[in-house]
Each structure stands twice: as structure tokens, then as C-alpha cells.
Scaffold this motif. Structure first.
Motif, mmCIF file in Angstrom:
data_model
loop_
_atom_site.group_PDB
_atom_site.id
_atom_site.type_symbol
_atom_site.label_atom_id
_atom_site.label_comp_id
_atom_site.label_asym_id
_atom_site.label_seq_id
_atom_site.Cartn_x
_atom_site.Cartn_y
_atom_site.Cartn_z
ATOM 1 N N UNK A 107 0.596 -1.229 0.127
ATOM 2 C CA UNK A 107 -0.200 0.104 0.071
ATOM 3 C C UNK A 107 1.335 1.299 -0.333
ATOM 4 N N UNK A 140 4.158 1.303 -0.683
ATOM 5 C CA UNK A 140 4.662 1.836 -2.411
ATOM 6 C C UNK A 140 3.392 2.146 -3.116
ATOM 7 N N UNK A 141 2.719 1.717 -3.201
ATOM 8 C CA UNK A 141 1.908 2.308 -3.995
ATOM 9 C C UNK A 141 1.095 3.202 -4.453
ATOM 10 N N UNK A 142 0.967 4.059 -2.310
ATOM 11 C CA UNK A 142 0.452 5.357 -2.957
ATOM 12 C C UNK A 142 1.803 6.070 -2.968
#
Lengths: 585, 315
Positions: free
Chosen positions: A531, A533-535
Motif C-alpha cells: 500500500x 509503495x503504491x501511494x
């Protein structure tokens, strides 16, 4: 010796000219040019070894990390005789081999799990079978005939297997020692080398290796620099080189478990020290009396050394119990004075249940109390008709959970009573320091009086006033030299266990065309990392294509358009965009 | 004022039970009929109000008795429910999943029901502390232990859910290896535009796998924090015992079972490092761990003797 090439190219095959020059002059230094080209000159042995040693040392962790794929060029001069192979190294001694093999066995994780499980199971057995009771107790509760416990467990088996004192049984202690050995072996073989590995960081440049990571993604239209900036803003330590990036966070979480194991070993060292080097004992000191500390202490083993406080004397000046309105105990208080060998007062303290007294390496804890004597004033006793003060010693009556003390005041001279019979008298019982209950010769209840009230009671022809109970304070004396080690281990364990909870996250990235490939892994918080990293990648600014008419002849765009990284006029340092047609601010 | 406190407490415990009951019903309906379990605040409101009731109840007991409200079985059960609620609210807010509410609301409901209705009333009275408990360590040690039980129990429930789902409901060829072993590069749609978690286009199989992976990791992290607290609790208990009786470890049944719990969860945490043991095998250890925690917390007090028996009545 691959990196050492011949400096002079003119020699023929017969002349293994020893003019070798190390290609890594930083480390090995310039080789000495040796003699004449027509001689078979061998390199002096010292230089050869030094060269070899220096070569080997360059393969370890270097100050400048090398990219994983590049190789040195092989030496390719013709007519070059290969050097004599080095003599085979002497193998490690059998003892060292045995040590290494033992370490490897001990650090096996499955063995450790088995040890933990067995220790847990044996500890559980110790809570089911009551510990430390008498032989008769086990014979009675685990009968031989009739219905055996669990169908087979008899008292004899319990005692034979040492299940009555399982926590001090040899096999249990051996298991704990084995666990300690496993911890040590694990620290030496796995964890300490992991520290060294963790300090080396490697870039991943190839797309395939990046894509193989647990979490991988391609960010189109982005620059590596921006990715690095976003990572750094999220507390990652970022390193960039040649269009590749490596960032990590939470390294402490990777190293924490080493600290946990080390703290556990420290605790175990403290336990052993305490078990071998300590003194314990308990003592009952009546009010006003004193006792020599050493007389109450027993050593745990022959290895114990005397604490300084063993020669001291403790005097109990007063003992009192603080009662609540409903009769329950609020707190016990003992006024204690510590005297040295010569009788000089060293310290005074009022000790209560959570406030022990410490002196000279010995600690005295308030753990118990008893009644030693009852002070009464009696009129009409057989000794004298007028008021006489008596101090009657009290004895404990067994039975039930609570304390019960009793004493007896004869109404007639015991010497005159017929042999074999008890004289007539008054029995006085006390449960606490508040009231005394009186019983006559027939054992019938006569009355209750509050201590210190001064109210008399008439029993067996005597008028008795119960004045005071002289109590004795029960102290537990302990000298444990292992306690500092144990506390240090505990403190370390507290801190390192919490630190080990941190997750070690690593991110690799490489510029691939116009976009960036990013991949990462985290050892514990995998979902949260994904999460995160995606953010983070969502925050990477997008680099837009430049409109051609906004670009001047030099290929440099002016600063008012394009990248949304906002006013950053740093030079185009993103190296991976060699093949990119975009102009980047 | 003193007269009213028991009445207020009674009202609070009843309302807490009612709120939790309604919340449980809500979660079951939502998951059963609501289709996509999108995150919403309604369930959290229920949990939050139950948490407020319990907080008020604890504060009132504190005021009433004059000592920290953690001295007997009733108070520790209330505190356990409080910790479970707090931890669950945190998990739901940070992971934005509703699924766990299906498990935890009935569990907390049962706990509160047992505490308020099944415990005999004399155990529910607040009694003054015996001398050995009159120490600041009481706050530290018992709080941390109960918090650790809450975290461990929650983590074990999640692990049990994982086992149940993976064995009975999700029929996949589930290999015990993380997703990374396949060459999957996540296809991210509109990656740069959305700031929140983007919808990842996966096949249904992968979505179930991903959910299982999420459950697995969540149970790992929850048990991890529970283990930290358990270590702190055991060590603070040992130091307290040393300050009070001069003996940091006396193999008392409660101490021993706390140690056994610690060993069991150390096994759990280490079992994930054994090659190939991800998913089911550690979850089995965790399900066994539930029993161990219950024995440690309640079983010892109800069945055993020892240093810890003064705080609770021996049944």
C-alpha cells in the motif's frame, strides 16, 4: 592473478618475465619491475603472495559497490605461461571442523522450534502436577491401585521422573542449556553475518530481476530522481547510481532479532549466576529483637560468595499492621534498623510489602509475620492475687488458610495438677492484631476483647485485660549477584523485541525508457508495504512530453512548462534517458 | 453520589451489550447481503460507542474504589474487551476491510456477555487491594499483559479465519509461496492519478489469493505486536516480583503459563522463517495458541493455586 597483466609485451614463451603490474594500483601498489627480459625471473614469493592476498581482498564488500554484472577483461596476451597453481590450502583442523558442524546443527531452526515446544510441554506438566509436595502426597493422589491417573501415572512414576520438582530436574535444565546453545550458535552462524550482508547494498538494473520482486510496477513518464525524492520524503535512505536506485528503511528491524537473542543469553547468564552465587533465607524477628543476617542465609551452591551485608545485624523496632474498617489488611509495616558488626546503626527504614530494605548486597523483603507473645494484666491468678503483668508466648495453630495463634493461662499451678492431665485455665486465641478471643477450661467461648481497649474480662475466676500482642516480622533475605545481569538482559529484551517489530523495506528502481520500473520487498509488513509503495508511486510527478515550439535550439526547454515538479531547474542529470527523445528540465 | 455509581455501571454494561449486539447484527447483514464489502463508518460508530461505554465504566470503578481498575477478574475482563475494541477499531480504520468485523463482533459480544451476566455478582464488586498489589507496577504489568492477550487473541482469530477460508471456501491451487515467485508485474491502471489504493485488475483466483495473503500478513503483524507486549508484560511482572518478594521467577502456574504462551508465539513467529512454511502451518500454530492464551488468562485462575490466586477467587 587474472588482473595482473604483463607490462612488457616483448617476451617469448620461454621467458616468463616477471614484470607484472597490478591493475588495481590503489590496493596493491605498483609491482616492482624485476630483472632482465632474457631471464626466467620469478616474482619474489613475497610479492606474489601479497598480490594474491590483495586480489582476494578486493572481492569482499568494497567501499564503492560494483554493479553485479560487469566483469574484468581476461588477460589475453599470447605466449604466456600460466602461473603455477598455488599449493592446496591446509584444511581446518578436525577440531575446528567439529566445531563448525556442531554450530551448524545447533543453529538449525527446526531443532530450535522443537526445543521450544518440549520446554513448553514440560512446563505445562509442572503446572498440572503439584510441585514440591511430600512423597506421601503423591502416593495418595496418584494411587498405585484402582483408578490410576491417566491410566498409568502413579506416584512412583511421578517421583522417579522427577515430575515433582520438574523445574529443577536435570533434564529440564539441560534443555534450557541446549536452548541457550542454539541461541548462541544461531547468533554466530546466521545473524552476525547477516549484519555484514545488510550493510552491503546492491543495485538491480535488469528489468527481469526488478519484475521478480514481491511488489513491482512500472511508472510511465517518470524520472528516477523524482522516485528517489518521494522515497526520501517517506524516510527511506536512497542511493542512486547510473540510472539505478536503491532505497531502504527500517534496517533496525532486520538487526533487532540479533539483539533479542543476545539479551536472552544475557538473561540466562544472570539466571545461572544467581542460581549458583546467591544466598537466600527467611527469618522471623520478634519486636525488639535482632538477628544476625548471616545466620539466616543459606548459600545456593558452593560457588556462592558472601555478600557484604551478611555480617550485619537487623533489629526489628516495631511491627504493625494497618487495618481497614472492614478488618482486612491495608499494609504491613516493620521498622527495621541495620547495625554493623560493632553495633553501630547503619540505616533505618520502614519496610512494607513493596518497599524492601537493601544493605550490603542483601535485600530484606516483608513477606510474613507471626505473633510471638501476648501481654496481659491479670488479677486473681494463682501466682499473685493482685494485678500482675504476664507475657505469654503464643503458638501457631494449624488449620485453615488464615493465621491463628493461641496461648494459655493456667488458673491453677500446673505442678499441682495430676500427672497426665492439663491444668484448668484460659485459652486466648488471636487471628490478627486487633482482637483476642477467650475460652474457658471447658472450651466454651467466654468473650472477645479488643487489644488496647483496657476492658477486662472475667474468666475462670480471673480478671484479664489483654493489652498487646508482640508480633514478629517475617523477612525474606536475599542476596543475588545475578540480578544486575538479569535486569540488563530484561531491559535489552524489552527494547529489542519492540525494535524487531519494525519492518525492513527495500525498494529498487531503474530508469527504463520514459518510465521507471520500481520493485520492492519488505520482510514483515508486506501488505502495508504494498500500500505504501503504491501511494508513494502515486506521488511521483508525471513528466509530460514537451511541445516542440517551446524548446529553443539548444534543446533546453524554458522553465515555465513541463514537469510538475515545480520550478526545479537542476540540470538534466537523469542518466537513463540516453535513448529518450524528450527534453527534460 | 456513591450510591449512584453501581446503578450507572449497570446501565453502562447493559448498553454496551446492546450496542455490541446491534453491531454484530449489522456486520453479519452487511457481509451476508451487502455484496461488496466496502468500508463504511456505521460499524465503527457502533464499536466506538461500545468503547465509550466501557471507558466510562472503568473510570467510574477507578473513582469508586480509589485504585486502578484492574485488580480482579471482572475488571480484567472488561479491560480485555476494551483493548480488543480499541485494537479492532485501529485495524479496521487502517486496513479498511469490513470482513474482520464478522469475526470479532460476536467474539467481543460473547466476552462482554460472559463478564456481565455469567460472573457471579460478588466477583464483580470492586474490593480494596491487598498489600502486595499496592504498587505502581500494577498499572504497568497488568495493563500490558491484558493488551497482549487482546492482540494475540485477535491475531489468532484472524489466523483461524485464514485456515477456514483456505481449506473450505477458497478452492485454489494455492502454493505456499508468496506471489513474487511468478513473474507478475502488477498492471496498474491510472497509477499516477489516484492517490488512494488503485483498483488492481486481477483474475478472481488472484483476488482470493491476495485476500488470503492479506489475512496471513495481518495475523502475523497483530501477533507480532502482541508478542512485544507479552514480553514487556512478563518482564515487568518478573521485575515487580523481584521488588516484592525477592524472586523474579518462581514457576508459579500463572507465570509458567505466560512463559508457555511466550514460547508458543515465539514458535509461531519463527515458523514463518522455516523454508516453505507460509500460510497454513503457522496458522495452525496460531490456532493452538488461542487455547494457550485462554488457559494462561482464565484457566490458571479458575483451576490453579499460587501467587496469583489472591487477586481472583478460586472457583
Amino acid at each position: 592473478m587474472q588482473h595482473c597483466v604483463r607490462a612488457s609485451a616483448g617476451a617469448t614463451a620461454h621467458h616468463a618475465v616477471g614484470t607484472y603490474r597490478c591493475r588495481l594500483p590503489l590496493l596493491a601498489g605498483p609491482c616492482q619491475r624485476t630483472a632482465l627480459p632474457w631471464a626466467h625471473t620469478k616474482l619474489p614469493a613475497a610479492h606474489r603472495t601479497r598480490c594474491r592476498v590483495d586480489c582476494r581482498s578486493t572481492q569482499g564488500p568494497a567501499a564503492a559497490p560494483s554493479l553485479s554484472d560487469s566483469d574484468n577483461e581476461p588477460s589475453s596476451t599470447s605466449g604466456w605461461r600460466p602461473p603455477r597453481p598455488p599449493p592446496p590450502p591446509q584444511g581446518p583442523s578436525p577440531l575446528r571442523q567439529l566445531y563448525k558442524r556442531t554450530l551448524k546443527q545447533l543453529s538449525n531452526l527446526k531443532l530450535a522450534l522443537a526445543e521450544l515446544a518440549v520446554i513448553a510441554a514440560l512446563s505445562a506438566v509442572g503446572t498440572v502436577i503439584k510441585q514440591g509436595e511430600t512423597y506421601e502426597f503423591y502416593m495418595e493422589n496418584y494411587p498405585e491401585e484402582g483408578r490410576k491417573v491417566l491410566g498409568f501415572l502413579t506416584g512412583r512414576i511421578v517421583v522417579a521422573l522427577q515430575l515433582d520438582h520438574i523445574y529443577t530436574a536435570e533434564y529440564f535444565l539441560l534443555l534450557l542449556a541446549l536452548l541457550g546453545a542454539s541461541l548462541t550458535a544461531c547468533t554466530i552462524t546466521n545473524q552476525w553475518p547477516a549484519v555484514k550482508v545488510a550493510r552491503r547494498w546492491r543495485f538491480k538494473g535488469e528489468q527481469a530481476s526488478l519484475a521478480r520482486l514481491e511488489v513491482a510496477s512500472r511508472v510511465p513518464d517518470a524520472r528516477l530522481v523524482d522516485v528517489g525524492r518521494v522515497l526520501a520524503a517517506k524516510n527511506y535512505q536512497v542511493f542512486m547510481k547510473d540510472g539505478q536506485l536503491y532505497g531502504f528503511k527500517g534496517l533496525a528491524g532486520k538487526l533487532g532479532p540479533i539483539g533479542v537473542h543476545a539479551s536472552m543469553l544475557l538473561c540466562m547468564a544472570g539466571f545461572v549466576t544467581g542460581a549458583l552465587g546467591g544466598f537466600t533465607g527467611s527469618v522471623m524477628i520478634p519486636q525488639g529483637s535482632e538477628t544476625v543476617v548471616a545466620s539466616a542465609l543459606r548459600s545456593a551452591s558452593p560457588l556462592a560468595w558472601n555478600p557484604g551485608g551478611a555480617s550485619a545485624v537487623i533489629r526489628c523496632d516495631d511491627f504493625r499492621i494497618d487495618y481497614r474498617e472492614d478488618g482486612s489488611v491495608r499494609q504491613f509495616y516493620s521498622d527495621l534498623t541495620v547495625l554493623d558488626v560493632d553495633g553501630r546503626e547503619q540505616s533505618t527504614k520502614t519496610v512494607s510489602v513493596n518497599q524492601p530494605l537493601r544493605f550490603g548486597g542483601v535485600t530484606a523483603y516483608q513477606t510474613d509475620w507471626s505473633m510471638s507473645a501476648l501481654k496481659v494484666k491479670v488479677a486473681g491468678s494463682f501466682v499473685a492475687p493482685e494485678d500482675t503483668a504476664f507475657q505469654l508466648p503464643m503458638a501457631a495453630l494449624n488449620g485453615g488458610d488464615s493465621k491463628l495463634y493461641a496461648t494459655f493461662l493456667p488458673a491453677e499451678d500446673p505442678a499441682l495438677a495430676p500427672p497426665g492431665t492439663a491444668p484448668r485455665g484460659v485459652s486466648m486465641l488471636a487471628r490478627d492484631l486487633q482482637t483476642v478471643t477467650f475460652y474457658d477450661s471447658k472450651g466454651e467461648f467466654a468473650g472477645v476483647r479488643r487489644l488496647g481497649s483496657g476492658k477486662p474480662i472475667e474468666v475462670e475466676g480471673m480478671t484479664i485485660v489483654a493489652q498487646e500482642v508482640l508480633a514478629a516480622t517475617g523477612l525474606e533475605l536475599k542476596a543475588d549477584p545475578g540480578v544486575p545481569l538479569v535486569y540488563a538482559g530484561f531491559g535489552g529484551l524489552c527494547v529489542t523485541t519492540v525494535v524487531s517489530y519494525l519492518s525492513h523495506s527495500q525498494v529498487w528502481a531503474a530508469q527504463a525508457g520514459s518510465g521507471v520500473i520500481v520493485g520492492g520487498t519488505s520482510n514483515r509488513a508486506k501488505v502495508a508495504f504494498e500500500q505504501e509503495l503504491s501511494d508513494m508511486l502515486g506521488e511521483v510527478p508525471e513528466v509530460l512530453q514537451q511541445a516542440p515550439d517551446l524548446v529553443d535550439g539548444n534543446g533546453k526547454a524554458d522553465s515555465s512548462n513541463g514537469s510538475s515538479s515545480g520550478g526545479n531547474s537542476s540540470s538534466s542529470s537523469s542518466s537513463g534517458s540516453k535513448d529518450s527523445k524528450e527534453q527534460v528540465l | 453520589m456513591m450510591v449512584n455509581i453501581p446503578v450507572i455501571e449497570n446501565f453502562l454494561s447493559n448498553s454496551c451489550f446492546l450496542i455490541l449486539f446491534l453491531t454484530t447484527v449489522y456486520y453479519w447483514l452487511k457481509i451476508g447481503f451487502g455484496g461488496k464489502s466496502s468500508f463504511s463508518f456505521t460499524g465503527l460508530t457502533g464499536y466506538g460507542s461500545a468503547l465509550c461505554c466501557l471507558t466510562l465504566q472503568l473510570i467510574l470503578r477507578w473513582v469508586d474504589s480509589g485504585h486502578f481498575p484492574l485488580s480482579n477478574l471482572y475488571e480484567s475482563l472488561i479491560f480485555l474487551a476494551w483493548c480488543l475494541l480499541l485494537l479492532y477499531i485501529y485495524i479496521e480504520v487502517s486496513t479498511k476491510t469490513l470482513f474482520l468485523g464478522v469475526l470479532t463482533s460476536p467474539a467481543i459480544l460473547c466476552l462482554v456477555a460472559f463478564t456481565d451476566f455469567s460472573l457471579p455478582t460478588e466477583l464483580q464488586q470492586s474490593t480494596p487491594l491487598v498489600p502486595a498489589l499496592q504498587s505502581n507496577w500494577l498499572v504497568m504489568h497488568v495493563t500490558v499483559m491484558i493488551a497482549s492477550y487482546a492482540a494475540l487473541l485477535l491475531g489468532c482469530f484472524i489466523a483461524i479465519a485464514y485456515l477456514v477460508l483456505s481449506k473450505f471456501f477458497i478452492k485454489t491451487t494455492f502454493v505456499t509461496a508468496p506471489l513474487s515467485s511468478q513473474n507478475t508485474v502488477l498492471r496498474q491502471e491510472s497509477f499516477l492519478e489516484e492517490k488512494q489504493k488503485t483498483d488492481i485488475v486481477f483474475e478472481k483466483n488472484d483476488k482470493n489469493l491476495k485476500f488470503l495473503f492479506f489475512l496471513d500478513n495481518l495475523s502475523y503483524r497483530t501477533i507480532g505486536i502482541g508478542f512485544c507486549f507479552l514480553t514487556l508484560g512478563i518482564l515487568s511482572g518478573a521485575i515487580w516480583a523481584n521488588e516484592t518478594w525477592g524472586n523474579y521467577w518462581s514457576w508459579d502456574p500463572k507465570e509458567t503459563w505466560a512463559f508457555i504462551t511466550w514460547l508458543t508465539f515465539a514458535c509461531y513467529l519463527h515458523s514463518r522463517l522455516v523454508g516453505g512454511w507460509t500460510g497454513s502451518k503457522p496458522a495452525l500454530v496460531a490456532s493452538f495458541g488461542v487455547l494457550v492464551v485462554w488457559v494462561c488468562y482464565l484457566g490458571v485462575n479458575l483451576l490453579g493455586q499460587g501467587l496469583h490466586s489472591y487477586g481472583f477467587l478460586n472457583v
